[in-house]
Design an enzyme around this catalytic site. Structure first.
Site, short mmCIF file in Angstrom:
data_model
loop_
_atom_site.label_atom_id
_atom_site.label_comp_id
_atom_site.label_asym_id
_atom_site.label_seq_id
_atom_site.Cartn_x
_atom_site.Cartn_y
_atom_site.Cartn_z
N CYS A 1 -6.25 1.60 29.42
CA CYS A 1 -4.98 2.29 29.61
C CYS A 1 -5.15 3.57 30.42
O CYS A 1 -5.31 3.50 31.64
CB CYS A 1 -4.33 2.55 28.25
SG CYS A 1 -2.56 2.79 28.39
N HIS B 1 -4.23 -2.42 25.93
CA HIS B 1 -5.21 -2.03 24.91
C HIS B 1 -5.77 -3.30 24.26
O HIS B 1 -5.37 -3.66 23.14
CB HIS B 1 -4.53 -1.17 23.83
CG HIS B 1 -4.20 0.21 24.28
ND1 HIS B 1 -5.14 1.21 24.34
CD2 HIS B 1 -3.04 0.74 24.73
CE1 HIS B 1 -4.57 2.32 24.79
NE2 HIS B 1 -3.29 2.06 25.03
N GLU C 1 -8.35 -3.81 22.74
CA GLU C 1 -9.03 -3.55 21.45
C GLU C 1 -8.12 -3.85 20.26
O GLU C 1 -8.59 -4.12 19.16
CB GLU C 1 -9.54 -2.10 21.40
CG GLU C 1 -8.48 -0.99 21.32
CD GLU C 1 -7.96 -0.54 22.68
OE1 GLU C 1 -8.11 -1.29 23.66
OE2 GLU C 1 -7.37 0.57 22.75
N ASP D 1 -20.45 2.76 -1.46
CA ASP D 1 -20.68 2.73 -0.01
C ASP D 1 -21.36 1.41 0.37
O ASP D 1 -22.30 0.98 -0.29
CB ASP D 1 -21.61 3.89 0.41
CG ASP D 1 -20.94 5.24 0.26
OD1 ASP D 1 -19.72 5.28 -0.01
OD2 ASP D 1 -21.63 6.26 0.42
N GLU E 1 0.85 -1.19 0.00
CA GLU E 1 0.00 0.00 0.00
C GLU E 1 0.88 1.23 0.00
O GLU E 1 1.69 1.43 0.91
CB GLU E 1 -0.92 0.01 1.24
CG GLU E 1 -1.74 1.30 1.30
CD GLU E 1 -2.73 1.36 2.45
OE1 GLU E 1 -2.96 0.33 3.14
OE2 GLU E 1 -3.28 2.46 2.67
N ARG F 1 3.47 5.18 29.30
CA ARG F 1 4.68 5.47 30.03
C ARG F 1 4.44 5.38 31.54
O ARG F 1 5.33 5.07 32.31
CB ARG F 1 5.13 6.90 29.67
CG ARG F 1 6.61 7.05 29.48
CD ARG F 1 6.96 8.47 29.06
NE ARG F 1 6.89 8.68 27.62
CZ ARG F 1 7.75 8.18 26.74
NH1 ARG F 1 8.75 7.42 27.14
NH2 ARG F 1 7.63 8.42 25.45
N1 GLN Z 1 -0.85 8.80 28.98
C1 GLN Z 1 -0.84 7.55 29.67
C2 GLN Z 1 0.55 6.97 29.79
O1 GLN Z 1 1.44 7.33 29.08
C3 GLN Z 1 -1.80 6.56 29.05
C4 GLN Z 1 -1.43 6.15 27.67
C5 GLN Z 1 -2.53 5.48 26.91
O2 GLN Z 1 -3.72 5.58 27.26
N2 GLN Z 1 -2.20 4.77 25.85
O3 GLN Z 1 0.79 6.12 30.60
#
Ligand code: GLN
Length: 536
Positions: A384, A510, A512, A239, A142, A466
């Site tokens: 998160c 995450h 998802e 669509d 792509e 982080r």
């Molecule tokens: N800002 C937050 C961190 O750095 C959460 C990061 C996020 O939701 N991906 O830990």
């Protein structure tokens, strides 16, 4: 057999769904039993998109190996049902830095290093090495951006050069607008787009046309004439109800047969079982007959829905499996400033999601939404940042620590419920230095929402953050009733927290990112199940 290549370019404008087209082509070839993988080229000079704003660029997707890549990778993985790795992503930044590193090392002594043949050669080498290493039948490439952009010109030239030595099929995605007052499909923009592509030395083998309604026969004829193609090679990409229907739409137009013939694949048969499974993913039962649930997503990038595309898809995968019809209520967190706003905007929610995010904008609104969910016993899923704020809200409103916060938002507070780990304190380079990619977690009790969702004790999800829950506050949070239901395998970092009195779970990961149409993310299934309880 040597790998073959399909190169997909786009004309006129972005946002036509090139990633969905590439994913659909891969899906079709996969249905024929061919081993296929993607390469995505992004022309920006960032090394990767980890340092980009999702509000501008859409969601940053994270792969198992921790690479931060374009959101199209989410679509690739969801369609193909395979985990990809960093070698599928080529950016302007990566390719430039590798060529400069080679020049400094002396690889080109005596030469003047040029876009062609050096940079284009580097791109071709990358792609051929990828094909060899992965032992694929087809690589679908792509090309990000549109033909004519300054950023991808050298890459398109590299694709032209690739086609001189390898078997390459070119597909161009274009747009056929309808002028509403006339109601007519217009081909002129596509003609101009084609001219630009041909000027670059590339004649497409297929022209795929994004349109509102199916392409009319006379329009196909006209475009075929200008593209030097037969009419069956002008493909309508109108669509559809959902993105998963595109492979079926392409099959209806014989794109499979054309591609196999052009690339010289003989004797391959469409796997009927795979087709049937995909059919149920794309069509399934009638959504309107299912019970409706209202899921509120409280974020700060809600104007650009692409920022939360994986969350939206994960809700849809779980809902599909549970036969419910989710209506998503997008709520802008900055608009939630007092409790009255919250009850107005979140009224009637069957479930609330607080997605990930960075920076202080909208934080207090999200905390108010969490409080509202907890006090009104509305199922909550914190992802998160969402988990981090669940802990902050709990510390403030249940443990009575009024100035509880994350040091990301308030450096001065004494009560840094969420804080930087020692390994992060001295980090100087922001790119690629977060806790990234797949991490294993152990679930601590079989009685938890987490265990009931995953039905196993060790689970793995992708991370990108982080900050962490501060271990100094674990005791006080637990004493006041917050459940710490999962940690990293060494027990040092908190991975999941839960409420005791009602359904509420937050994960530092995450989930998802790993949700796929046929295998929804366990936490989303569990959450959508909780949100559908009591609905008829
Ligand atoms: N800002 C937050 C961190 O750095 C959460 C990061 C996020 O939701 N991906 O830990």
């Amino acid at each position: 057999m040597q790998a073959k290549f399909i190169v997909v370019t786009g004309s006129l404008m972005s946002g036509l769904g090139k990633g969905i087209l590439v994913s659909s082509i891969m899906k079709i070839l996969d249905m024929y039993g061919l081993k296929v993988l993607p390469i995505k080229f992004d022309g920006y000079l960032n090394f990767d998109c980890g340092t980009m704003n999702p509000y501008r660029h859409g969601e940053v997707f994270v792969l198992e190996d921790g690479s931060e890549v374009d959101m199209d990778f989410g679509t690739y993985e969801r369609f193909l049902g395979k985990d990809l790795d960093r070698s599928s992503s080529i950016t302007g930044g990566k390719i430039m830095s590798s060529i400069i590193e080679k020049e400094r090392r002396g690889d080109f002594l005596g030469e003047d290093v040029q876009i062609t043949p050096h940079l284009t050669g580097e791109i071709i080498k990358n792609i051929e090495d990828f094909a060899d290493k992965k032992k694929v039948d087809v690589v679908v490439i792509e090309v990000g951006g549109t033909v004519g952009d300054l950023e991808n010109g050298y890459f398109i030239e590299a694709m032209r050069q690739l086609s001189l030595k390898r078997e390459v099929e070119f597909i161009n995605l274009t747009y056929v607008p309808i002028i509403s007052s006339v109601g007519e499909q217009k081909t002129k923009p596509s003609q101009i787009g084609l001219r630009l592509l041909m000027q670059a030395g590339i004649k497409p083998d297929l022209l795929v046309c994004r349109t509102q309604n199916p392409l009319l026969v006379k329009i196909k004829k006209k475009l075929a004439f200008f593209a030097n193609l037969s009419e069956d090679r002008i493909i309508s990409d109108e669509d559809l109800n959902n993105v998963y229907q595109l492979p079926l739409n392409l099959l209806k137009q014989n794109v499979d047969k054309i591609l196999l013939a052009d690339l010289g694949f003989k004797g391959y048969k469409l796997d009927k079982k795979k087709l049937q499974i995909w059919n149920s993913v794309a069509n399934g039962d009638n959504e309107n007959l299912r019970k409706k649930i209202k899921i509120s997503i409280v974020g700060k990038y809600v104007d650009l829905k692409d920022s939360y595309v994986s969350v939206k898809e994960a809700v849809s995968h779980a809902s599909h499996m549970l036969h419910v019809n989710p209506e998503i209520n997008w709520v802008e967190a900055t608009e939630l400033t007092v409790e009255k706003d919250v009850s107005e905007k979140l009224k009637g929610s069957d479930g609330i999601i607080i997605p990930g995010g960075f920076g202080s904008r909208g934080i207090e609104g999200k905390i108010l939404a969490i409080k509202y969910a907890r006090e009104n016993k509305i199922p909550l899923l914190g992802l998160c940042l969402g988990m981090q704020l669940m802990a902050v809200e709990f510390a403030r409103d249940v443990c009575g620590i009024r100035d509880a916060n994350s040091s990301e938002f308030n450096q001065k507070t004494k009560h840094k419920i969420i804080d930087l780990m020692s390994t992060q304190v001295n980090v100087k380079y922001m790119g690629g230095t977060m806790r990234l990619g797949a991490w294993k977690a152990k679930i601590l009790s079989k009685d938890s929402i987490a265990y009931k969702a995953y039905r196993k004790q060790v689970v793995s999800e992708r991370h990108r953050h982080r900050y962490e829950l501060n271990n100094n506050f674990r005791k006080i949070l637990e004493k006041n009733g917050l459940v710490i239901s999962a940690t990293t395998l060494d027990g040092k970092l908190v991975e999941m927290i839960e409420w005791k009195d009602s359904y509420g779970i937050g994960t530092q990961a995450h989930p998802e990112l790993k949700s796929r149409p046929n295998s929804p993310a366990p936490l989303f299934l569990s959450f959508i199940n909780a949100a559908s309880k009591g609905k008829v």
